[in-house]
Design a protein around this motif. Structure first.
Motif, PDB file in Angstrom:
ATOM      1  N   ASP A   2       0.857  -1.187   0.000  1.00  0.00           N
ATOM      2  CA  ASP A   2       0.000   0.000   0.000  1.00  0.00           C
ATOM      3  C   ASP A   2       0.898   1.243   0.000  1.00  0.00           C
ATOM      4  OD1 ASP A   2       0.812   0.536   2.659  1.00  0.00           O
ATOM      5  OD2 ASP A   2      -0.939  -0.452   3.504  1.00  0.00           O
ATOM      6  N   VAL A   3       0.286   2.403  -0.050  1.00  0.00           N
ATOM      7  CA  VAL A   3       1.053   3.643  -0.182  1.00  0.00           C
ATOM      8  C   VAL A   3       1.948   3.898   1.029  1.00  0.00           C
ATOM      9  CG1 VAL A   3      -0.775   5.165   0.671  1.00  0.00           C
ATOM     10  CG2 VAL A   3       0.942   6.062  -0.913  1.00  0.00           C
ATOM     11  N   GLU A   4       1.487   3.549   2.222  1.00  0.00           N
ATOM     12  CA  GLU A   4       2.313   3.780   3.411  1.00  0.00           C
ATOM     13  C   GLU A   4       3.559   2.893   3.392  1.00  0.00           C
ATOM     14  OE1 GLU A   4      -1.097   3.339   3.660  1.00  0.00           O
ATOM     15  OE2 GLU A   4      -1.577   5.428   4.103  1.00  0.00           O
ATOM     16  N   GLN A   5       3.386   1.630   3.030  1.00  0.00           N
ATOM     17  CA  GLN A   5       4.528   0.721   2.936  1.00  0.00           C
ATOM     18  C   GLN A   5       5.501   1.189   1.853  1.00  0.00           C
ATOM     19  OE1 GLN A   5       2.007  -2.710   2.235  1.00  0.00           O
ATOM     20  NE2 GLN A   5       2.715  -3.658   4.135  1.00  0.00           N
ATOM     21  N   SER A  79       8.402  10.422 -21.460  1.00  0.00           N
ATOM     22  CA  SER A  79       9.793  10.310 -21.009  1.00  0.00           C
ATOM     23  C   SER A  79      10.066   9.004 -20.275  1.00  0.00           C
ATOM     24  CB  SER A  79      10.134  11.487 -20.090  1.00  0.00           C
ATOM     25  OG  SER A  79       9.975  12.703 -20.774  1.00  0.00           O
ATOM     26  N   GLY A  80       9.147   8.043 -20.369  1.00  0.00           N
ATOM     27  CA  GLY A  80       9.378   6.736 -19.771  1.00  0.00           C
ATOM     28  C   GLY A  80       8.797   6.531 -18.391  1.00  0.00           C
ATOM     29  N   TRP A  81       7.861   7.389 -17.971  1.00  0.00           N
ATOM     30  CA  TRP A  81       7.236   7.263 -16.654  1.00  0.00           C
ATOM     31  C   TRP A  81       5.918   6.510 -16.751  1.00  0.00           C
ATOM     32  CZ3 TRP A  81       9.119   9.041 -11.930  1.00  0.00           C
ATOM     33  CH2 TRP A  81      10.298   9.782 -12.000  1.00  0.00           C
ATOM     34  N   ASN A  82       5.706   5.569 -15.819  1.00  0.00           N
ATOM     35  CA  ASN A  82       4.471   4.782 -15.751  1.00  0.00           C
ATOM     36  C   ASN A  82       3.871   4.858 -14.359  1.00  0.00           C
ATOM     37  OD1 ASN A  82       4.670   3.747 -18.371  1.00  0.00           O
ATOM     38  ND2 ASN A  82       5.689   1.884 -17.723  1.00  0.00           N
ATOM     39  N   ASP A  83       2.552   4.677 -14.299  1.00  0.00           N
ATOM     40  CA  ASP A  83       1.845   4.438 -13.042  1.00  0.00           C
ATOM     41  C   ASP A  83       1.697   2.933 -12.895  1.00  0.00           C
ATOM     42  OD1 ASP A  83       1.176   6.924 -11.812  1.00  0.00           O
ATOM     43  OD2 ASP A  83      -0.339   7.273 -13.364  1.00  0.00           O
ATOM     44  N   LEU A  84       2.065   2.402 -11.740  1.00  0.00           N
ATOM     45  CA  LEU A  84       1.934   0.974 -11.444  1.00  0.00           C
ATOM     46  C   LEU A  84       1.012   0.821 -10.241  1.00  0.00           C
ATOM     47  CD1 LEU A  84       5.706  -0.054 -11.751  1.00  0.00           C
ATOM     48  CD2 LEU A  84       3.956  -0.001 -13.555  1.00  0.00           C
ATOM     49  N   ALA A  85      -0.023  -0.009 -10.382  1.00  0.00           N
ATOM     50  CA  ALA A  85      -1.062  -0.141  -9.359  1.00  0.00           C
ATOM     51  C   ALA A  85      -0.658  -1.083  -8.236  1.00  0.00           C
ATOM     52  CB  ALA A  85      -2.352  -0.630 -10.008  1.00  0.00           C
ATOM     53  N   PHE A  86      -1.113  -0.745  -7.035  1.00  0.00           N
ATOM     54  CA  PHE A  86      -0.985  -1.624  -5.878  1.00  0.00           C
ATOM     55  C   PHE A  86      -2.130  -2.644  -5.917  1.00  0.00           C
ATOM     56  CE2 PHE A  86       0.508   2.416  -3.525  1.00  0.00           C
ATOM     57  CZ  PHE A  86       1.836   2.176  -3.816  1.00  0.00           C
ATOM     58  N   GLY A  87      -1.864  -3.840  -5.385  1.00  0.00           N
ATOM     59  CA  GLY A  87      -2.919  -4.806  -5.157  1.00  0.00           C
ATOM     60  C   GLY A  87      -3.498  -5.484  -6.379  1.00  0.00           C
ATOM     61  N   GLY A  88      -2.836  -5.387  -7.500  1.00  0.00           N
ATOM     62  CA  GLY A  88      -3.335  -6.031  -8.713  1.00  0.00           C
ATOM     63  C   GLY A  88      -2.423  -7.163  -9.128  1.00  0.00           C
TER      64      GLY A  88
END
Length: 122
Positions: A2-5, A79-88
């Protein structure tokens, strides 16, 4: 994961520090001193934004592997940036490896005198 970890993991890297330049719920994590610091992780409640490759083509490998959990970041994705999801579908260890790689690429882009001591051991 999760975001805190993820925040704890990111802040454990040499020279890492939180910043909130846009006053979002979660900070970005930078490396390098003050105004010269560069972002290596964008934290969000649902995932983390990372530098996934030096080129869009390399970063697109994440999207090919995890089409439901990886996406191109708005504005800076070219520029090579991605969003990677938690918990999927992306395993936690791969999320951590993605952060490690983002950190490495961002630190390598800093002038040598601004790189944190022992950054290459992280």
């Amino acid at each position: 994961m999760d975001v805190e970890q993820m925040q704890v993991y990111c802040l454990a890297k040499p020279g890492a520090w939180p910043d909130n330049p846009w006053e979002h719920e979660h900070p970005v994590i930078k490396v390098g001193p003050g105004e010269r610091g560069k972002i290596f992780a964008f934290l969000g409640g649902g995932g983390v934004g990372v530098k996934s490759g030096r080129t869009r083509e390399v970063a697109d490998e994440w999207i090919a592997r995890f089409p439901d959990d990886a996406s191109v970041m708005p504005y800076i994705g070219r520029s090579g940036w991605n969003d990677l999801a938690f918990g999927g579908a992306i395993p936690d260890d791969e999320l951590l490896e993605a952060v490690d790689e983002s950190y490495r690429m961002v630190v390598e882009g800093l002038p040598k005198k601004l790189r944190p001591e022992d950054w290459d051991q992280a």
